[in-house]
Design a protein around this motif. Sequence first.
Motif, PDB file in Angstrom:
ATOM      1  N   ALA A 159       0.825  -1.209   0.000  1.00  0.00           N
ATOM      2  CA  ALA A 159       0.000   0.000   0.000  1.00  0.00           C
ATOM      3  C   ALA A 159       0.861   1.262   0.000  1.00  0.00           C
ATOM      4  O   ALA A 159       0.561   2.231  -0.713  1.00  0.00           O
ATOM      5  CB  ALA A 159      -0.940  -0.008   1.211  1.00  0.00           C
ATOM      6  N   LEU A 160       1.935   1.245   0.787  1.00  0.00           N
ATOM      7  CA  LEU A 160       2.843   2.398   0.806  1.00  0.00           C
ATOM      8  C   LEU A 160       3.493   2.599  -0.557  1.00  0.00           C
ATOM      9  O   LEU A 160       3.625   3.725  -1.042  1.00  0.00           O
ATOM     10  CB  LEU A 160       3.920   2.204   1.874  1.00  0.00           C
ATOM     11  N   GLN A 161       3.880   1.492  -1.190  1.00  0.00           N
ATOM     12  CA  GLN A 161       4.578   1.610  -2.461  1.00  0.00           C
ATOM     13  C   GLN A 161       3.634   1.924  -3.618  1.00  0.00           C
ATOM     14  O   GLN A 161       4.088   2.319  -4.695  1.00  0.00           O
ATOM     15  CB  GLN A 161       5.377   0.334  -2.729  1.00  0.00           C
ATOM     16  N   ALA A 162       2.337   1.785  -3.401  1.00  0.00           N
ATOM     17  CA  ALA A 162       1.383   2.189  -4.438  1.00  0.00           C
ATOM     18  C   ALA A 162       1.505   3.680  -4.727  1.00  0.00           C
ATOM     19  O   ALA A 162       1.162   4.138  -5.821  1.00  0.00           O
ATOM     20  CB  ALA A 162      -0.040   1.838  -4.005  1.00  0.00           C
ATOM     21  N   GLY A 163       2.012   4.437  -3.761  1.00  0.00           N
ATOM     22  CA  GLY A 163       2.217   5.863  -3.965  1.00  0.00           C
ATOM     23  C   GLY A 163       3.282   6.182  -4.995  1.00  0.00           C
ATOM     24  O   GLY A 163       3.400   7.339  -5.437  1.00  0.00           O
ATOM     25  N   PHE A 164       4.064   5.176  -5.404  1.00  0.00           N
ATOM     26  CA  PHE A 164       5.085   5.405  -6.427  1.00  0.00           C
ATOM     27  C   PHE A 164       4.497   5.435  -7.840  1.00  0.00           C
ATOM     28  O   PHE A 164       5.193   5.787  -8.789  1.00  0.00           O
ATOM     29  CB  PHE A 164       6.149   4.302  -6.374  1.00  0.00           C
ATOM     30  N   ALA A 165       3.242   5.050  -7.990  1.00  0.00           N
ATOM     31  CA  ALA A 165       2.662   4.898  -9.333  1.00  0.00           C
ATOM     32  C   ALA A 165       2.732   6.177 -10.142  1.00  0.00           C
ATOM     33  O   ALA A 165       3.060   6.157 -11.342  1.00  0.00           O
ATOM     34  CB  ALA A 165       1.220   4.415  -9.223  1.00  0.00           C
ATOM     35  N   GLN A 166       2.452   7.311  -9.521  1.00  0.00           N
ATOM     36  CA  GLN A 166       2.468   8.579 -10.249  1.00  0.00           C
ATOM     37  C   GLN A 166       3.887   8.943 -10.670  1.00  0.00           C
ATOM     38  O   GLN A 166       4.097   9.469 -11.772  1.00  0.00           O
ATOM     39  CB  GLN A 166       1.857   9.687  -9.406  1.00  0.00           C
ATOM     40  N   SER A 167       4.858   8.674  -9.800  1.00  0.00           N
ATOM     41  CA  SER A 167       6.252   8.952 -10.163  1.00  0.00           C
ATOM     42  C   SER A 167       6.691   8.078 -11.331  1.00  0.00           C
ATOM     43  O   SER A 167       7.388   8.545 -12.232  1.00  0.00           O
ATOM     44  CB  SER A 167       7.168   8.718  -8.957  1.00  0.00           C
ATOM     45  N   ILE A 168       6.305   6.810 -11.307  1.00  0.00           N
ATOM     46  CA  ILE A 168       6.658   5.908 -12.414  1.00  0.00           C
ATOM     47  C   ILE A 168       6.051   6.421 -13.717  1.00  0.00           C
ATOM     48  O   ILE A 168       6.707   6.413 -14.767  1.00  0.00           O
ATOM     49  CB  ILE A 168       6.172   4.479 -12.113  1.00  0.00           C
ATOM     50  N   ALA A 169       4.804   6.879 -13.653  1.00  0.00           N
ATOM     51  CA  ALA A 169       4.127   7.366 -14.859  1.00  0.00           C
ATOM     52  C   ALA A 169       4.830   8.576 -15.457  1.00  0.00           C
ATOM     53  O   ALA A 169       4.758   8.809 -16.673  1.00  0.00           O
ATOM     54  CB  ALA A 169       2.678   7.709 -14.526  1.00  0.00           C
ATOM     55  N   ARG A 170       5.522   9.354 -14.636  1.00  0.00           N
ATOM     56  CA  ARG A 170       6.216  10.544 -15.131  1.00  0.00           C
ATOM     57  C   ARG A 170       7.613  10.247 -15.646  1.00  0.00           C
ATOM     58  O   ARG A 170       8.277  11.123 -16.201  1.00  0.00           O
ATOM     59  CB  ARG A 170       6.286  11.606 -14.023  1.00  0.00           C
ATOM     60  N   CYS A 171       8.116   9.027 -15.431  1.00  0.00           N
ATOM     61  CA  CYS A 171       9.462   8.676 -15.891  1.00  0.00           C
ATOM     62  C   CYS A 171       9.490   8.517 -17.409  1.00  0.00           C
ATOM     63  O   CYS A 171       8.494   8.134 -18.018  1.00  0.00           O
ATOM     64  CB  CYS A 171       9.925   7.370 -15.229  1.00  0.00           C
ATOM     65  N   PRO A 172      10.652   8.763 -18.037  1.00  0.00           N
ATOM     66  CA  PRO A 172      10.757   8.539 -19.480  1.00  0.00           C
ATOM     67  C   PRO A 172      10.693   7.056 -19.813  1.00  0.00           C
ATOM     68  O   PRO A 172      11.118   6.206 -19.026  1.00  0.00           O
ATOM     69  CB  PRO A 172      12.127   9.131 -19.820  1.00  0.00           C
ATOM     70  N   GLY A 173      10.160   6.753 -20.972  1.00  0.00           N
ATOM     71  CA  GLY A 173      10.038   5.366 -21.421  1.00  0.00           C
ATOM     72  C   GLY A 173       8.754   5.174 -22.193  1.00  0.00           C
ATOM     73  O   GLY A 173       7.729   5.789 -21.888  1.00  0.00           O
ATOM     74  N   ARG A 174       8.792   4.297 -23.194  1.00  0.00           N
ATOM     75  CA  ARG A 174       7.619   4.082 -24.040  1.00  0.00           C
ATOM     76  C   ARG A 174       6.643   3.092 -23.438  1.00  0.00           C
ATOM     77  O   ARG A 174       5.450   3.118 -23.737  1.00  0.00           O
ATOM     78  CB  ARG A 174       8.059   3.599 -25.430  1.00  0.00           C
ATOM     79  N   THR A 175       7.137   2.190 -22.594  1.00  0.00           N
ATOM     80  CA  THR A 175       6.264   1.195 -21.974  1.00  0.00           C
ATOM     81  C   THR A 175       6.316   1.327 -20.461  1.00  0.00           C
ATOM     82  O   THR A 175       7.243   1.935 -19.895  1.00  0.00           O
ATOM     83  CB  THR A 175       6.696  -0.230 -22.352  1.00  0.00           C
ATOM     84  N   TYR A 176       5.339   0.728 -19.804  1.00  0.00           N
ATOM     85  CA  TYR A 176       5.325   0.750 -18.343  1.00  0.00           C
ATOM     86  C   TYR A 176       6.568   0.080 -17.782  1.00  0.00           C
ATOM     87  O   TYR A 176       7.173   0.568 -16.818  1.00  0.00           O
ATOM     88  CB  TYR A 176       4.072   0.050 -17.819  1.00  0.00           C
ATOM     89  N   ALA A 177       6.965  -1.043 -18.381  1.00  0.00           N
ATOM     90  CA  ALA A 177       8.149  -1.758 -17.890  1.00  0.00           C
ATOM     91  C   ALA A 177       9.394  -0.883 -17.982  1.00  0.00           C
ATOM     92  O   ALA A 177      10.230  -0.882 -17.069  1.00  0.00           O
ATOM     93  CB  ALA A 177       8.343  -3.049 -18.676  1.00  0.00           C
ATOM     94  N   GLN A 178       9.540  -0.125 -19.078  1.00  0.00           N
ATOM     95  CA  GLN A 178      10.698   0.759 -19.222  1.00  0.00           C
ATOM     96  C   GLN A 178      10.654   1.880 -18.189  1.00  0.00           C
ATOM     97  O   GLN A 178      11.679   2.222 -17.571  1.00  0.00           O
ATOM     98  CB  GLN A 178      10.738   1.337 -20.636  1.00  0.00           C
ATOM     99  N   ARG A 179       9.484   2.477 -18.000  1.00  0.00           N
ATOM    100  CA  ARG A 179       9.367   3.569 -17.029  1.00  0.00           C
ATOM    101  C   ARG A 179       9.629   3.062 -15.611  1.00  0.00           C
ATOM    102  O   ARG A 179      10.256   3.747 -14.799  1.00  0.00           O
ATOM    103  CB  ARG A 179       7.977   4.207 -17.123  1.00  0.00           C
ATOM    104  N   ARG A 180       9.189   1.864 -15.326  1.00  0.00           N
ATOM    105  CA  ARG A 180       9.414   1.292 -13.994  1.00  0.00           C
ATOM    106  C   ARG A 180      10.900   1.020 -13.767  1.00  0.00           C
ATOM    107  O   ARG A 180      11.416   1.224 -12.665  1.00  0.00           O
ATOM    108  CB  ARG A 180       8.611  -0.007 -13.846  1.00  0.00           C
TER     109      ARG A 180
END
Length: 291
Positions: A159-180
Motif C-alpha cells: 500500500a505504501l509503495q502504491a504511492g510510487f505509481a504517479q512517479s513511475i508514470a512521469r518517468c521517461p520510457g515508451r512502456t510501463y516496464a521501461q518507465r518502472r
Amino acid sequence: MHIVNQLLGHGASLDLNAKATNASGELALSVVVGGGRGCVLKADAPVAGIWIPLRGRLQLGNGSEALLMPGEARVTEADTRLHAVGRGNAVWVALLGTLPAWRQVLHGQLGVPSLDAILMPARHAADRELRRCALALARAAQKDDAAAACEALIDRIVALQAGFAQSIARCPGRTYAQRRQVFMRLQRVRNYLAANCHLDIDNDSLARMANYSPWHFIRAFRAAYEETPHAYLVRQRLERARRLLRASPLAIAEIALESGFENRSAFSRLFRQRFGTTAGALRRQAAGGHC
C-alpha cells in the motif's frame, strides 16, 4: 504462504538458507527477529527484504547509507552481500526471500500484477500501523505462527509503495516496464541521497550511479519526483537537522554542520522556511516534551 521463522539472540550469528522450500516445493519467505547487541545475519543467496527496527539501530551492509533507525522501514533489493548487524540494545524484524519467492507471494498469493510483483528499494517512515504490523510479526514468529502477520505486513508495504505509481508514470520510457526500470534506477540514487545528505554530493556522481549523463539525470529525477536532486538534498538535510535537534546534545551550530550546512545563516533561514519555526524554538519545545 510458506514461512521459516528464525530467532537471532544477543551476539548470535545466522547464515540464512534463503532457498528453503516446504515438502510441496513452495519457496519460503524467512522471518528473522533479531534481539540484542551484535547479532549478525548473512545469507547464502541474493535476497530482497523488508527491514524494520523496533528498538536500537540496524546496520545493513557497510556505510552510513545502511544505518536504519527506529521510526524507519527499508525495502532492499536482492543482494549477494547481505550483512545485517544489530547495534546497541537493538530489536528488529526482517522479512526476506529470493526474487522467485517474492514473486510467488506477491503475484501468486496476493494478486499483485506480475510487472509489480517486486518491491521497490525504498526507505519508508514506519508509522503507527506499520510498527504495529512489525511488532505483531515479531511476536507471531516466536510462536511459529507468522503467516497471517506476514501477509498483513506485506499488504501494508504494498500500500505504501502504491504511492510510487504517479512517479513511475512521469518517468521517461515508451512502456510501463521501461518507465518502472528508470524509476528503480532513480530510486536507488534517491535512497542514497536521503542517507548521505550530510555529505558533499555532486550531480555528476549521482548521474553515474543512475547510469545517466548529468543533464538527463536531473531531467529524469525532476520529472519523477517533481523536484531537483538539489532541492531533495536540502530537504533531507533539514529533516536530519530536525531529528538531531530533538535527540542530540550538540549545539545548533554543530547540528547545522553535521547536517551538511556550512553556512549557519543559510541554515537558519531555510529551517524557518521549512518548519515555520527556528531551530532554537524547536529545541526548547523538544526539551519541554512538546514535539
